[in-house]
Design an enzyme around this catalytic site. Structure first.
Site, PDB file in Angstrom:
ATOM      1  N   PRO A 127      37.457 -13.712  15.621  1.00 48.65           N
ATOM      2  CA  PRO A 127      37.175 -15.142  15.404  1.00 48.65           C
ATOM      3  C   PRO A 127      38.029 -16.043  16.309  1.00 48.65           C
ATOM      4  CG  PRO A 127      37.319 -13.999  13.298  1.00 48.65           C
ATOM      5  CD  PRO A 127      37.669 -12.994  14.347  1.00 48.65           C
ATOM      6  N   ALA A 139      39.830 -14.890  19.062  1.00 50.50           N
ATOM      7  CA  ALA A 139      40.111 -14.237  20.347  1.00 50.50           C
ATOM      8  C   ALA A 139      38.805 -13.831  21.003  1.00 50.50           C
ATOM      9  CB  ALA A 139      41.003 -13.012  20.143  1.00 50.50           C
ATOM     10  N   GLU A 143      29.876 -10.208  26.871  1.00 55.58           N
ATOM     11  CA  GLU A 143      30.687  -9.394  27.814  1.00 55.58           C
ATOM     12  C   GLU A 143      31.452 -10.313  28.765  1.00 55.58           C
ATOM     13  OE1 GLU A 143      29.683  -5.613  29.145  1.00 55.58           O
ATOM     14  OE2 GLU A 143      28.296  -5.210  27.496  1.00 55.58           O
TER      15      GLU A 143
HETATM   16  C1  LIG Z   1      25.035 -12.281  20.210  1.00 57.33           C
HETATM   17  C2  LIG Z   1      26.424 -11.883  20.583  1.00 57.33           C
HETATM   18  C3  LIG Z   1      26.758 -10.535  20.674  1.00 57.33           C
HETATM   19  C4  LIG Z   1      28.052 -10.159  21.000  1.00 57.33           C
HETATM   20  N1  LIG Z   1      28.386  -8.818  21.001  1.00 57.33           N
HETATM   21  C5  LIG Z   1      29.701  -8.462  21.105  1.00 57.33           C
HETATM   22  C6  LIG Z   1      30.103  -7.111  20.897  1.00 57.33           C
HETATM   23  O1  LIG Z   1      29.286  -6.215  20.661  1.00 57.33           O
HETATM   24  N2  LIG Z   1      31.427  -6.811  20.955  1.00 57.33           N
HETATM   25  C7  LIG Z   1      32.364  -7.759  21.213  1.00 57.33           C
HETATM   26  O2  LIG Z   1      33.544  -7.409  21.240  1.00 57.33           O
HETATM   27  N3  LIG Z   1      32.019  -9.054  21.427  1.00 57.33           N
HETATM   28  C8  LIG Z   1      30.715  -9.419  21.364  1.00 57.33           C
HETATM   29  N4  LIG Z   1      30.339 -10.738  21.545  1.00 57.33           N
HETATM   30  C9  LIG Z   1      31.376 -11.739  21.785  1.00 57.33           C
HETATM   31  C10 LIG Z   1      31.304 -12.398  23.151  1.00 57.33           C
HETATM   32  O3  LIG Z   1      31.742 -11.508  24.138  1.00 57.33           O
HETATM   33  C11 LIG Z   1      32.135 -13.690  23.071  1.00 57.33           C
HETATM   34  O4  LIG Z   1      31.375 -14.601  22.299  1.00 57.33           O
HETATM   35  C12 LIG Z   1      32.455 -14.250  24.423  1.00 57.33           C
HETATM   36  O5  LIG Z   1      33.367 -13.427  25.089  1.00 57.33           O
HETATM   37  C13 LIG Z   1      33.039 -15.671  24.342  1.00 57.33           C
HETATM   38  O6  LIG Z   1      34.036 -15.775  23.391  1.00 57.33           O
HETATM   39  P1  LIG Z   1      33.983 -16.989  22.337  1.00 57.33           P
HETATM   40  O7  LIG Z   1      32.642 -16.963  21.713  1.00 57.33           O
HETATM   41  O8  LIG Z   1      35.162 -16.889  21.444  1.00 57.33           O
HETATM   42  O9  LIG Z   1      34.068 -18.290  23.228  1.00 57.33           O
HETATM   43  P2  LIG Z   1      35.393 -19.032  23.727  1.00 57.33           P
HETATM   44  O10 LIG Z   1      36.320 -18.057  24.358  1.00 57.33           O
HETATM   45  O11 LIG Z   1      35.921 -19.872  22.600  1.00 57.33           O
HETATM   46  O12 LIG Z   1      34.802 -19.975  24.857  1.00 57.33           O
HETATM   47  C14 LIG Z   1      34.237 -21.262  24.608  1.00 57.33           C
HETATM   48  C15 LIG Z   1      33.912 -21.909  25.962  1.00 57.33           C
HETATM   49  O13 LIG Z   1      35.127 -22.083  26.713  1.00 57.33           O
HETATM   50  C16 LIG Z   1      35.008 -21.463  27.987  1.00 57.33           C
HETATM   51  N5  LIG Z   1      36.327 -20.965  28.397  1.00 57.33           N
HETATM   52  C17 LIG Z   1      37.214 -20.219  27.682  1.00 57.33           C
HETATM   53  N6  LIG Z   1      38.300 -19.950  28.412  1.00 57.33           N
HETATM   54  C18 LIG Z   1      38.112 -20.523  29.625  1.00 57.33           C
HETATM   55  C19 LIG Z   1      38.879 -20.616  30.832  1.00 57.33           C
HETATM   56  N7  LIG Z   1      40.054 -19.992  30.958  1.00 57.33           N
HETATM   57  N8  LIG Z   1      38.362 -21.303  31.881  1.00 57.33           N
HETATM   58  C20 LIG Z   1      37.143 -21.911  31.796  1.00 57.33           C
HETATM   59  N9  LIG Z   1      36.372 -21.851  30.686  1.00 57.33           N
HETATM   60  C21 LIG Z   1      36.853 -21.167  29.614  1.00 57.33           C
HETATM   61  C22 LIG Z   1      34.009 -20.345  27.771  1.00 57.33           C
HETATM   62  O14 LIG Z   1      33.412 -19.944  29.009  1.00 57.33           O
HETATM   63  C23 LIG Z   1      33.010 -21.008  26.829  1.00 57.33           C
HETATM   64  O15 LIG Z   1      32.126 -21.809  27.588  1.00 57.33           O
HETATM   65  C24 LIG Z   1      29.021 -11.134  21.275  1.00 57.33           C
HETATM   66  C25 LIG Z   1      28.676 -12.499  21.203  1.00 57.33           C
HETATM   67  C26 LIG Z   1      27.412 -12.872  20.848  1.00 57.33           C
HETATM   68  C27 LIG Z   1      27.082 -14.342  20.721  1.00 57.33           C
END
Ligand SMILES: Cc1cc2nc3c(=O)[nH]c(=O)nc-3n(C[C@H](O)[C@H](O)[C@H](O)COP(=O)(O)OP(=O)(O)OC[C@H]3O[C@@H](n4cnc5c(N)ncnc54)[C@H](O)[C@@H]3O)c2cc1C
Length: 368
Positions: free
Chosen positions: A117, A119, A353
Site C-alpha cells: 500500500p 511502497a 511492472e
Molecule cells: C492491475 C494491477 C496489477 C498489478 N499487479 C502487480 C503484481 O502482480 N505484483 C506487484 O508486486 N505489483 C503489482 N501492481 C502494482 C504496480 O506495479 C504499481 O501500482 C506501480 O508500480 C505503481 O505504484 P503505485 O500504484 O504505488 O503508484 P505510486 O508509486 O504512488 O505513483 C503515483 C504516480 O507518481 C509517479 N511517480 C512516483 N515516483 C516518481 C518519481 N521518482 N519520478 C516521477 N514520477 C514518479 C508514478 O509514475 C505515478 O504516476 C499492479 C498494479 C495494478 C494496478
C-alpha cells in the site's frame, strides 16, 4: 508456426469469452483451461523442469497473441513467468524442482508480491517483515495489487529481513496459498483487465521453512529487479497484442462503414490514421523483439532495453487503442464493439511492472 498455433487457439477458445469476462469481471477460466491443455500457460519453464522451454521471444509471441483477443487472459502466461522467474534466476536446485514442475504441469500458478500500500514506485520502502526463528522464517505484512492473488498456488514474496540495510536487507521467499496465515483481500474494481483478479495478500505470522528463501539472505530486491528486466518485455508483448487487436478491428470496420456515400476507408484522413497506427505498432514490435533477444543472451544493456520496450510499446498501445475508438466513431465508445475494452485494457500497461515514469528513470540511469 507458434504464432499461427496460438492465434488459432486464442480465436477459437479465448476470444469468444473476452467480452463476458470483462463485463462480469470474472476470471477467464476457459482461457486457463485452453492454455493449460495446449501447454501454453507457462511456456517459459525450462525443459529440465518439465516445461515447454520457450525462449524469451517465443514467450513474447504467446503473450502477444493471447492479448490480441483478451488482455486479461494474457496475464496467465505473463504472470506465471513474473512469479516464477525469481526462482529460475536465483533459486536453489531443490526450489526449482519443487515449484517449477507443478507450474509446468498446470497444477499451480505463480504470483509476484513486491508492491505494498505504501511502497509502489519506491518498492524498496516495503514494510513486510520476515524474522528468522530457528529453521523457519515468520512473515508478517500486506502486499497490494497482486495479480492472480487467490487463484495462484505459489507466491514469490519480497520481505525485509534486515531493516537497517534498505534494499540490501530485503530477501525473497516462496509462500504457498495453503500456508497457515495467508489470506486475500476483496478483488479490486478496475478500469480494465477486469478478468484478471487483483487483490491484497495478507501474511499473518506465516511460518515457512528456511529453505523457501530464494537465493541468499539480502539478495531479494536485486532478484526482484533482475526479474523485471526480463518480464517488462512480456508487458510490452501484452501492449503489442492489445494494439494489434484494436488495429485489426478498426481496419475491418472502416471498410464496412459508409458515410458520404462511400466506405470511410476511402478518406485519406482515415488512411493516414491507420498508416500511423501500423507504423508505431511495428516500431514497438521490433524494439520488443530486440529486447527479447537481449533477455535470452543476458546482454549488458538488457535493463535499458526492457524498460524502453515496455515504455514505448505501452505508450503506443494507448495511442493506437484510442485512435481505434476514434475510427469507430460513436460505436467505438460503446461496449457493443471490442475497441472500448481494448482502450481500457491498454492503460494498465503504462502502470504496472513500474510506471512509465519509472521506466524513464531506469532508462536514464542505464543509457546505452
Ligand atoms: C492491475 C494491477 C496489477 C498489478 N499487479 C502487480 C503484481 O502482480 N505484483 C506487484 O508486486 N505489483 C503489482 N501492481 C502494482 C504496480 O506495479 C504499481 O501500482 C506501480 O508500480 C505503481 O505504484 P503505485 O500504484 O504505488 O503508484 P505510486 O508509486 O504512488 O505513483 C503515483 C504516480 O507518481 C509517479 N511517480 C512516483 N515516483 C516518481 C518519481 N521518482 N519520478 C516521477 N514520477 C514518479 C508514478 O509514475 C505515478 O504516476 C499492479 C498494479 C495494478 C494496478
Amino acid at each position: 508456426m507458434l504464432r499461427e498455433t496460438v492465434r488459432a487457439l486464442a480465436e477459437a477458445k479465448i476470444a469468444p469469452h473476452a467480452a463476458a469476462v470483462d463485463e462480469e469481471a470474472r476470471f477467464p477460466q476457459e482461457a486457463l483451461d485452453a492454455l493449460t491443455a495446449a501447454d501454453l500457460h507457462a511456456v517459459h519453464v525450462p525443459e529440465e523442469y518439465g516445461g515447454a522451454g520457450a525462449d524469451a521471444l517465443a514467450t513474447v509471441i504467446v503473450i502477444e497473441e493471447v492479448a490480441r483477443v483478451c488482455a486479461s487472459s494474457s496475464l496467465i502466461p505473463a504472470v506465471n513467468k513474473l512469479g516464477s522467474l525469481p526462482v529460475i534466476l536465483s533459486g536453489s536446485e531443490d526450489l526449482k524442482k519443487k515449484y517449477l514442475g507443478p507450474l509446468a504441469k498446470g497444477d499451480g500458478m505463480f504470483s509476484y508480491c513486491l508492491s505494498e500500500p505504501d511502497a509502489g514506485s519506491d518498492a524498496a520502502g516495503m514494510k513486510t517483515r520476515a524474522v528468522r526463528d530457528g529453521d523457519f522464517w515468520v512473515l508478517n505484512g500486506v502486499k497490494r495489487w497482486i495479480t492472480n492473488a487467490g487463484v495462484s498456488e505459489y507466491y514469490t514474496v519480497m520481505a525485509v529481513t534486515d531493516p537497517t540495510k534498505r534494499s540490501k536487507g530485503i530477501s525473497a521467499f516462496v509462500v504457498e496459498k495453503s500456508d497457515e496465515g495467508v489470506s486475500f483481500g476483496a478483488p479490486e474494481k478496475k478500469l480494465g483487465i477486469k478478468g484478471s483478479p487483483t487483490r491484497e495478500v495478507y501474511f499473518d505470522n506465516v511460518r515457512i521453512p528456511a529453505d523457501r528463501m530464494i537465493g541468499e539472505e539480502g539478495t531479494g530486491f536485486a532478484t526482484a529487479m533482475k526479474t523485471l528486466d526480463h518480464t517488462r518485455i512480456t508487458i510490452a508483448a501484452q501492449a503489442l497484442g492489445i494494439a494489434q487487436g484494436a488495429l485489426d478491428y478498426a481496419k475491418g470496420y472502416v471498410q464496412e462503414r459508409k458515410q458520404f456515400g462511400k466506405p470511410i476507408a476511402d478518406f485519406q484522413g482515415i488512411q493516414f490514421m491507420l498508416a500511423d497506427m501500423a507504423m508505431k505498432l511495428e516500431a514497438a514490435r521490433q524494439l520488443t523483439y530486440s529486447a527479447a533477444a537481449k533477455s535470452e543472451r543476458l546482454d549488458g544493456d538488457l535493463t535499458f532495453f526492457g524498460a524502453a520496450a515496455k515504455c514505448f510499446a505501452s505508450d503506443v498501445a494507448m495511442e493506437i487503442t484510442t485512435d481505434a475508438v476514434q475510427l469507430l466513431g460513436g460505436y467505438g465508445y460503446t461496449r457493443d464493439y471490442p475497441v472500448e475494452r481494448m482502450m481500457r485494457d491498454a492503460k494498465i500497461t503504462q502502470i504496472y511492472e513500474g510506471t512509465n515514469q519509472v521506466q524513464r528513470i531506469v532508462m536514464a540511469r542505464n543509457l546505452p
